[in-house]
Design a protein around this motif. Sequence first.
Motif, PDB file in Angstrom:
ATOM      1  N   ILE A  88       0.838  -1.200   0.000  1.00 55.08           N
ATOM      2  CA  ILE A  88       0.000   0.000   0.000  1.00 55.08           C
ATOM      3  C   ILE A  88       0.872   1.249   0.000  1.00 55.08           C
ATOM      4  CG2 ILE A  88      -1.600   1.339   1.412  1.00 55.08           C
ATOM      5  CD1 ILE A  88      -2.849  -1.263   2.325  1.00 55.08           C
ATOM      6  N   LYS A 148       2.547   2.645  -3.153  1.00 59.78           N
ATOM      7  CA  LYS A 148       1.752   3.352  -4.156  1.00 59.78           C
ATOM      8  C   LYS A 148       1.690   4.853  -3.871  1.00 59.78           C
ATOM      9  CE  LYS A 148       0.140  -0.348  -6.210  1.00 59.78           C
ATOM     10  NZ  LYS A 148       0.519  -0.676  -7.570  1.00 59.78           N
ATOM     11  N   ALA A 149       1.915   5.242  -2.620  1.00 58.36           N
ATOM     12  CA  ALA A 149       1.720   6.638  -2.245  1.00 58.36           C
ATOM     13  C   ALA A 149       2.996   7.439  -2.462  1.00 58.36           C
ATOM     14  CB  ALA A 149       1.277   6.736  -0.794  1.00 58.36           C
ATOM     15  N   LEU A 166      -7.076  -9.232  -0.669  1.00 55.66           N
ATOM     16  CA  LEU A 166      -7.048  -7.830  -1.090  1.00 55.66           C
ATOM     17  C   LEU A 166      -5.971  -7.522  -2.123  1.00 55.66           C
ATOM     18  CD1 LEU A 166      -7.673  -5.953   2.243  1.00 55.66           C
ATOM     19  CD2 LEU A 166      -9.229  -6.269   0.358  1.00 55.66           C
ATOM     20  N   PHE A 188      -6.604  -6.589  -5.859  1.00 53.95           N
ATOM     21  CA  PHE A 188      -7.142  -5.248  -6.102  1.00 53.95           C
ATOM     22  C   PHE A 188      -6.038  -4.207  -6.067  1.00 53.95           C
ATOM     23  CE2 PHE A 188     -10.757  -7.566  -4.381  1.00 53.95           C
ATOM     24  CZ  PHE A 188     -11.673  -7.340  -5.388  1.00 53.95           C
ATOM     25  N   LEU A 189      -5.118  -4.410  -5.116  1.00 53.66           N
ATOM     26  CA  LEU A 189      -4.035  -3.448  -4.970  1.00 53.66           C
ATOM     27  C   LEU A 189      -3.151  -3.442  -6.206  1.00 53.66           C
ATOM     28  CD1 LEU A 189      -2.548  -1.564  -3.012  1.00 53.66           C
ATOM     29  CD2 LEU A 189      -1.220  -3.512  -2.306  1.00 53.66           C
ATOM     30  N   ARG A 227      -3.754  -4.114  -9.327  1.00 53.31           N
ATOM     31  CA  ARG A 227      -4.267  -3.685 -10.620  1.00 53.31           C
ATOM     32  C   ARG A 227      -3.901  -2.231 -10.925  1.00 53.31           C
ATOM     33  NH1 ARG A 227     -10.183  -5.087 -10.561  1.00 53.31           N
ATOM     34  NH2 ARG A 227      -9.574  -7.176  -9.936  1.00 53.31           N
ATOM     35  N   SER A 228      -3.768  -1.425  -9.865  1.00 53.75           N
ATOM     36  CA  SER A 228      -3.518  -0.009 -10.137  1.00 53.75           C
ATOM     37  C   SER A 228      -2.059   0.245 -10.531  1.00 53.75           C
ATOM     38  CB  SER A 228      -3.865   0.831  -8.929  1.00 53.75           C
ATOM     39  OG  SER A 228      -3.156   0.364  -7.811  1.00 53.75           O
TER      40      SER A 228
END
Lengths: 213, 223
Positions: free
Chosen positions: A143, A146-147, A206, A209-210, A212-213
């Motif tokens: 997570i 990505k930021a 989860l 989903f993470l 794919r971006s």
Amino acid sequence: MLKDFRLEWRQRAALNGMLLYVGSTVFVCFLSFSLKGGTPPAPAWNALFWIILLFSAVNAVAKGFLQESRGRMLYYYTLVPPQAVILAKIAYNAVLLLGLAMVGLGLYLVVLGNPVQDPTLFVGNVALGALGFASTLTLVSGIAAKATNSNTLMVVLGFPLMIPMLLLLIKVSKNALDGLEFEASQSSLLTLVALNLIVGAVSYLLFPFLWRS
Amino acid sequence: MKNNWWKGLAVILLLYTAAAGFLMPVPRLAILNETIRNLYFHVPMWFGMTFILIASVYYSIRYLRNPTPQLDILSHEAAKTGILMGIVGLATGSIWAKYTWGAWWTNDPKLNGAAIAMLIYGAYLVLRSSFTDEQQRARISAIYNIFAFATAMPLFYILPRLTDSLHPGAGGNPAFAKYDLDDNMRLVFYPAVIGWTLLAFWLAQVASRIATLKLKVYEKQLV
């Protein structure tokens, strides 16, 4: 999945760095305690050990996703399903943290004395802890990667999530230090295993989903 | 009007809670004395928080299945309302603790668990603010929301049961068996739980309507 694991293993550049990190932290602790003369009391010994493990775990796992280049992620994406990637990452991080924890524990025992009265329970507890840290932090690092400000975010997101686990771990290892019988820590251990399973299952669900971006 | 009956119910129940909570007879217990009336305000906060956070996770899951801005707003506002309920719960608990246990904050597993849960959801807000791309922000904060819920709930409902606590119902007992809730108190307590929970949903609904309107205004400005 095994192949993915090997891919991870090949880029283990971080490993030596992490080993040195743990080693120097333990040594700094030893030096600061030696000023007062002798080994720290058992509760302080316990707390210090888990703090060292916590910080080295965060640093070790953060490397996993943050160092990954975008191109390589795309390459993995074409090769394997995302579930295999997350499982391989968790497995790799678990082995990595287990190794780090064992080396750290060894050094720690050498320089700061050994007050542990129930070694099997203590080592088993450390192993459970490494597994738990790995499964929590792997998704968090995914997570955070990505930021924009990922390094701060890794700590901010990861620490509160790890506290429930950490509380149980410290409790069980305190029991092991005092040499209480197994029944005393049984329920905590069971909860710990359940918590690991929950976190692992949620990451497994989860991650696609993470990714794919 | 047909769909808003629950708002009327919330108003009635909360008015009832405020009136009956302060006026109805309560059992005389040592130490607690009249502070036991705080039960109608402190405990329902945690019920409301849990339900609203469950709603937030539900919208997050739906967002992952079917990404629309509306679902993202709903789950974000529900989480924010949950944080508000948690802060009010901590505040009322803190006041209660001052007059019964003698300190604003004690090293109690439930207090620590609640504080950590607030940290986890604070991290959720930080995470949201560190994205510039809206879709990515929505997806990743939905993922973190689900993950956070799965690790935060053991803090509330499992860990305190394993250790000794100043709270009633710790050390393996279910929360209410030990609490000598007499029938008079039940008459106020259960409506209070329902009332505060409904209020939380109402707050979340209003907040997400405002957020939706802001989004629409923003989109209009772009055109």
